[in-house]
Each structure stands twice: as C-alpha cells, then as structure tokens.
Scaffold this motif. Structure first.
Motif, PDB file in Angstrom:
ATOM      1  N   VAL A  89      68.325  36.856  66.666  1.00  0.00           N
ATOM      2  CA  VAL A  89      67.599  36.108  65.636  1.00  0.00           C
ATOM      3  C   VAL A  89      68.582  35.373  64.727  1.00  0.00           C
ATOM      4  N   PRO A  90      68.136  34.289  64.071  1.00  0.00           N
ATOM      5  CA  PRO A  90      69.015  33.552  63.155  1.00  0.00           C
ATOM      6  C   PRO A  90      69.121  34.270  61.813  1.00  0.00           C
ATOM      7  N   LEU A  91      70.298  34.256  61.237  1.00  0.00           N
ATOM      8  CA  LEU A  91      70.512  34.904  59.948  1.00  0.00           C
ATOM      9  C   LEU A  91      70.744  33.907  58.816  1.00  0.00           C
ATOM     10  N   ALA A  92      70.661  32.614  59.113  1.00  0.00           N
ATOM     11  CA  ALA A  92      70.824  31.594  58.081  1.00  0.00           C
ATOM     12  C   ALA A  92      69.876  30.433  58.374  1.00  0.00           C
ATOM     13  N   GLY A  93      69.461  29.753  57.299  1.00  0.00           N
ATOM     14  CA  GLY A  93      68.542  28.639  57.493  1.00  0.00           C
ATOM     15  C   GLY A  93      68.451  27.743  56.282  1.00  0.00           C
ATOM     16  N   GLU A  94      67.785  26.624  56.492  1.00  0.00           N
ATOM     17  CA  GLU A  94      67.550  25.639  55.435  1.00  0.00           C
ATOM     18  C   GLU A  94      66.193  25.002  55.674  1.00  0.00           C
ATOM     19  N   VAL A  95      65.458  24.750  54.593  1.00  0.00           N
ATOM     20  CA  VAL A  95      64.151  24.105  54.678  1.00  0.00           C
ATOM     21  C   VAL A  95      64.183  22.837  53.840  1.00  0.00           C
ATOM     22  N   ALA A  96      63.605  21.753  54.363  1.00  0.00           N
ATOM     23  CA  ALA A  96      63.697  20.464  53.666  1.00  0.00           C
ATOM     24  C   ALA A  96      62.433  19.643  53.867  1.00  0.00           C
ATOM     25  N   TRP A  97      62.136  18.830  52.868  1.00  0.00           N
ATOM     26  CA  TRP A  97      61.147  17.759  53.010  1.00  0.00           C
ATOM     27  C   TRP A  97      61.864  16.543  53.576  1.00  0.00           C
ATOM     28  N   LEU A  98      61.242  15.874  54.539  1.00  0.00           N
ATOM     29  CA  LEU A  98      61.844  14.697  55.167  1.00  0.00           C
ATOM     30  C   LEU A  98      61.254  13.452  54.507  1.00  0.00           C
ATOM     31  N   LEU A  99      61.917  13.007  53.464  1.00  0.00           N
ATOM     32  CA  LEU A  99      61.445  11.877  52.669  1.00  0.00           C
ATOM     33  C   LEU A  99      61.960  10.554  53.240  1.00  0.00           C
ATOM     34  N   PRO A 100      61.334   9.436  52.899  1.00  0.00           N
ATOM     35  CA  PRO A 100      61.802   8.134  53.407  1.00  0.00           C
ATOM     36  C   PRO A 100      63.267   7.859  53.095  1.00  0.00           C
ATOM     37  N   GLU A 101      63.746   8.342  51.937  1.00  0.00           N
ATOM     38  CA  GLU A 101      65.146   8.117  51.562  1.00  0.00           C
ATOM     39  C   GLU A 101      66.100   9.141  52.172  1.00  0.00           C
ATOM     40  N   GLY A 102      65.542  10.092  52.897  1.00  0.00           N
ATOM     41  CA  GLY A 102      66.390  11.093  53.549  1.00  0.00           C
ATOM     42  C   GLY A 102      65.893  12.505  53.276  1.00  0.00           C
ATOM     43  N   PRO A 103      66.441  13.498  53.985  1.00  0.00           N
ATOM     44  CA  PRO A 103      66.005  14.878  53.793  1.00  0.00           C
ATOM     45  C   PRO A 103      66.286  15.372  52.373  1.00  0.00           C
ATOM     46  N   LYS A 104      65.338  16.138  51.841  1.00  0.00           N
ATOM     47  CA  LYS A 104      65.526  16.789  50.533  1.00  0.00           C
ATOM     48  C   LYS A 104      65.396  18.299  50.730  1.00  0.00           C
ATOM     49  N   PRO A 105      66.516  18.991  50.971  1.00  0.00           N
ATOM     50  CA  PRO A 105      66.450  20.445  51.132  1.00  0.00           C
ATOM     51  C   PRO A 105      66.004  21.114  49.834  1.00  0.00           C
ATOM     52  N   TYR A 106      65.220  22.188  49.967  1.00  0.00           N
ATOM     53  CA  TYR A 106      64.810  22.919  48.769  1.00  0.00           C
ATOM     54  C   TYR A 106      65.021  24.427  48.903  1.00  0.00           C
ATOM     55  N   TRP A 107      65.378  24.891  50.097  1.00  0.00           N
ATOM     56  CA  TRP A 107      65.633  26.330  50.314  1.00  0.00           C
ATOM     57  C   TRP A 107      66.824  26.469  51.243  1.00  0.00           C
ATOM     58  N   ARG A 108      67.811  27.221  50.802  1.00  0.00           N
ATOM     59  CA  ARG A 108      68.946  27.570  51.644  1.00  0.00           C
ATOM     60  C   ARG A 108      69.213  29.054  51.473  1.00  0.00           C
ATOM     61  N   GLY A 109      69.212  29.775  52.566  1.00  0.00           N
ATOM     62  CA  GLY A 109      69.375  31.210  52.409  1.00  0.00           C
ATOM     63  C   GLY A 109      69.888  31.885  53.656  1.00  0.00           C
ATOM     64  N   CYS A 110      70.177  33.163  53.493  1.00  0.00           N
ATOM     65  CA  CYS A 110      70.602  33.983  54.619  1.00  0.00           C
ATOM     66  C   CYS A 110      69.850  35.307  54.572  1.00  0.00           C
ATOM     67  N   ILE A 111      69.750  35.924  55.727  1.00  0.00           N
ATOM     68  CA  ILE A 111      69.084  37.218  55.850  1.00  0.00           C
ATOM     69  C   ILE A 111      70.081  38.317  55.489  1.00  0.00           C
ATOM     70  N   THR A 112      69.701  39.191  54.585  1.00  0.00           N
ATOM     71  CA  THR A 112      70.558  40.320  54.241  1.00  0.00           C
ATOM     72  C   THR A 112      70.099  41.601  54.927  1.00  0.00           C
ATOM     73  N   ARG A 113      68.811  41.631  55.326  1.00  0.00           N
ATOM     74  CA  ARG A 113      68.313  42.826  56.023  1.00  0.00           C
ATOM     75  C   ARG A 113      67.023  42.499  56.748  1.00  0.00           C
ATOM     76  N   LEU A 114      66.889  43.046  57.952  1.00  0.00           N
ATOM     77  CA  LEU A 114      65.649  42.947  58.733  1.00  0.00           C
ATOM     78  C   LEU A 114      65.228  44.361  59.142  1.00  0.00           C
ATOM     79  N   THR A 115      63.980  44.683  58.873  1.00  0.00           N
ATOM     80  CA  THR A 115      63.440  45.998  59.253  1.00  0.00           C
ATOM     81  C   THR A 115      62.165  45.775  60.062  1.00  0.00           C
ATOM     82  N   TYR A 116      62.198  46.155  61.333  1.00  0.00           N
ATOM     83  CA  TYR A 116      61.074  45.888  62.232  1.00  0.00           C
ATOM     84  C   TYR A 116      60.195  47.109  62.411  1.00  0.00           C
ATOM     85  N   GLU A 117      58.885  46.828  62.575  1.00  0.00           N
ATOM     86  CA  GLU A 117      57.933  47.818  63.067  1.00  0.00           C
ATOM     87  C   GLU A 117      57.515  47.363  64.468  1.00  0.00           C
ATOM     88  N   LEU A 118      57.611  48.264  65.441  1.00  0.00           N
ATOM     89  CA  LEU A 118      57.392  47.908  66.829  1.00  0.00           C
ATOM     90  C   LEU A 118      56.198  48.668  67.399  1.00  0.00           C
TER      91      LEU A 118
END
Length: 284
Positions: free
Chosen positions: A253-282
């Motif tokens: 799984v990916p541990l880093a990511g970025e989320v952005a709005w794709l505006l006419p003038e270019g991407p505007k990122p608003y979230w940048r983060g990394c995963i510090t912990r994942l706990t699964y229920e299976l």
C-alpha cells in the motif's frame, strides 16, 4: 501595571486551556457518536480468501495491480484504522499550509468512513474537522477549538457523492475493496488507465485510476467533485496521487499522498500527508 498585565496573561492562558480541554472532550463525544453510526451500518462478512486466479475479465492494468499488491489466499479487509500526519492548505488564493494529525476509521461494507483531523491554526489553537460518509450521507464539520462551529454540512446529493469518491480513491489503502464482487465495476480506458464505478444506495461515483508500469496506483481522478468556494459548491476536477509503496501485512500500500483541485491555472494541492499507522480488521 506590569503585574496587572502578567495577571491578565495568566488568566487568558488558563481560560484558553480550559476551553481547549472542554472542546477536545466535546469533539471526542461527537466522534464517538459518529463512529457508532458507522459501525451500525457494517455488513458481516464470511471468510473469503482472495483468489487471484478468478479475477474474470478485468482491465489489464487492474488485474496487474491486484496481482502486485495482494497475495493469493489472503483474507478480505473488512475495516481499517488509518493514522496520518502532514500539512493541509487553508488558503483560498495564496497557499497557507498548516500541520495536521488525523485518525480515520473506514468500514468496507456498507462503505463508510470518518476522517477525524486536528489542524494547527496557530500555536495552541487547533481546528477540528470531520470529513465523513455514513449511511449514504456526506458530512463536513469544522470547529475552532472543538467547540466553536465554523462549518457544518450534512446530507445526500453532491456532498455524499464527493465523500463516496474519497472512499473509492483511498481504496489504495484497503485494496481488497477493489476486487470483483466487492461492489466496484471496472471499464478499460487504455493500457494504463481504467474507470471504476461504485454505487451505494442512491449515490454513484466514477473515478479514473492510472497505474504505473510497475502495476501500482499512481493517480485517481474525478471529472468533477464538489469544491466549496465562498459557501457555494462548485464542480471541479479533482485528483489524488500516491507513492512510497510498502508492505503492510499481506498487502502493498502507499504510505504517502497528495490531493489537489485541478484548476484552469494549474493544480492546487490542499492535502499532503503520510501514513503513520495502519491497523486492519480482516475477514478471517
């Protein structure tokens, strides 16, 4: 005069401390209520090992991805707890990146999640945020210090659609949700892209997944997702991007990511983060 100023500063500091403690407690109570609603929607899942030899007629990049990130015979993910840290862009025109920490609860069936975040507005002055999809409705709740509401939106329509898009996009963190039979319908676009359609009750969303040559999710895009601008929801192209893949349990799984709005003038990122912990229920 100096003594009076010192006394006033102490009083203000104590008052702020009391408000912070009360606000954090009040926010936690609201979180527990929301999580209870989320858990009540869960559908019991019988143990069902992943069969990578029975993927059917999936688009080639999707089949390659599932073979890359999953292991034969592993159980399905039924729920996951994700903890993040990173920066959130509070600026509407100029960027204003502020640090955040968050904890997210995700239920796979019926699809739902609650992102519970704390964003540092100023030193010692947090903004609390719920971004959620519960029982077919979206929720966006923002409160200063946890007790002074700044924004509350809840309901179906565009808000619910936008939140279900987030659930589908973030399936990179719980990839068994993208298997056949889990509710997602796939359609081939080209050798590196496929469209995923997910329906939950009256809400249907479509996202385009782009995969790397190594068979991993690179980006997820929506032609239009509701963006809140000056109190008005404006359909805007939207993108999530993932990287730094590592093995977590039986999955890659990916541990880093970025989320952005794709505006006419270019991407505007608003979230940048990394995963510090994942706990699964299976579904064992």
């Amino acid at each position: 005069m100096l003594t009076l100023i010192v006394i006033l500063v102490i009083i203000l500091a104590l008052a702020l401390g009391i408000v912070r403690i009360y606000g954090a407690y009040r926010w936690q109570q609201g979180t527990q209520t929301l999580r209870t609603q989320l858990e009540q929607t869960r559908v019991p899942r019988a143990p069902q090992p992943v069969d990578l030899e029975a993927l059917g007629s999936l688009p080639a990049p999707v089949e390659q991805y599932l073979h890359t990130v999953l292991q034969p015979g592993q159980p399905l993910v039924t729920a996951v707890r994700v903890q993040h840290q990173g920066h959130f862009n509070l600026g509407t025109t100029a960027d204003r990146w502020q640090p955040f920490t968050s904890e997210q609860r995700v239920v796979i069936q019926r699809p739902g999640f609650d992102w519970d975040a704390c964003i540092s507005l100023l030193p010692g002055v947090p903004i609390y945020v719920h971004d959620a999809y519960v029982v077919g409705e979206g929720l966006l709740q923002v409160a200063l210090l946890g007790c002074f509401p700044l924004l509350t939106l809840r309901g179906p329509g565009d808000l619910a659609q936008g939140e279900l898009m987030r659930f589908l996009a973030e399936a990179a963190w719980y990839p068994t949700a993208l298997l056949p039979g889990q509710g997602v319908q796939w359609k081939t676009v080209d050798q590196r892209c496929a469209d995923a359609t997910l329906t939950d009750g009256a809400v249907t969303v479509i996202l385009r997944f782009r995969f790397t040559d190594q068979g991993l999710i690179d980006t997820v895009q929506a032609e239009a997702r509701g963006r809140l601008v000056d109190g008005e929801t404006i359909p805007t192209p939207w993108q999530g991007r993932f990287w730094h893949y590592e093995q977590r349990g039986p999955m890659r799984v990916p541990l880093a990511g970025e989320v952005a709005w794709l505006l006419p003038e270019g991407p505007k990122p608003y979230w940048r983060g990394c995963i510090t912990r994942l706990t699964y229920e299976l579904a064992d």
